[in-house]
Design an enzyme around this catalytic site. Structure first.
Site: not given
Length: 205
Positions: A72-74
């Protein structure tokens, strides 16, 4: 009153639709998103899987939850950077990285460790909430800060609703989304991670 009458009542249909959003699994049904998810898990995850597993063990997490957060982040890119300055595989801010003892945000092992430690601290702040809701509260806090989540809890309590129910917190954010963009971002953040986590569990079952 028959159950069918209850479920078909307009107010109940609205409530049911809101709760259903908590478990929306359509995210990876889109061909592009599904192919990209599988590509990242095939090519990138093996590079960092041992780090996810070790750091999850260090802080008593499900390692696949950390993977879902990382995606989700990167999209598991250790060199990712945002216009606001967060960077690394887990997209830590400078202040969070410093507080969690991370000296190099682009080092995958340190980034995962910093994120795992921060998530554990957030879970500890919701010790009175049983899992799995405790995890969703921690993820929401990871995204928009624990104080913002606790303010919602206070408003729910004042309204006579259970402040320790993630469904209630989610519904509050949904009802007030037009007045606070952070709520929209937070709902997407938690729901997406839940979807990725479920897909990971299915993939490795």
């Amino acid at each position: 009153m028959k159950a069918s009458h209850f479920l078909c009542h307009n107010e109940q249909l609205t409530s049911t639709a809101k709760i259903a959003n908590l478990y929306d699994q359509t995210l990876l049904k889109d061909d592009y998103n599904r192919r990209h998810f599988e590509k990242v898990l095939t090519h990138s995850l093996p590079l960092y899987q041992s780090s996810f597993q070790e750091q999850a063990k260090n802080y008593d997490h499900d390692w696949e939850l950390l993977v879902a957060m990382g995606y989700q982040e990167s999209h598991l890119n250790p060199n990712a950077v945002s216009p606001t300055g967060v960077r690394g595989l887990m997209m830590l801010t400078n202040s969070t990285a410093e507080a969690m003892g991370v000296s190099n945000r682009v080092d995958p092992y340190q980034s995962i460790g910093g994120s795992a430690r921060y998530l554990e601290l957030l879970k500890q702040s919701f010790n009175d909430i049983p899992d799995p809701d405790r995890t969703w509260f921690a993820l929401a806090s990871y995204n928009m800060g624990p104080n913002a989540v606790k303010r919602i809890q206070n408003k729910l309590a004042q309204a006579g609703q259970d402040p320790n129910s993630w469904a209630n917190v989610y519904t509050y954010m949904l009802d007030n989304a037009t007045s606070n963009a952070r709520y929209v971002q937070c709902m997407h953040y938690v729901t997406n991670i839940r979807s990725y986590l479920e897909s990971l569990k299915t993939r490795t079952a």
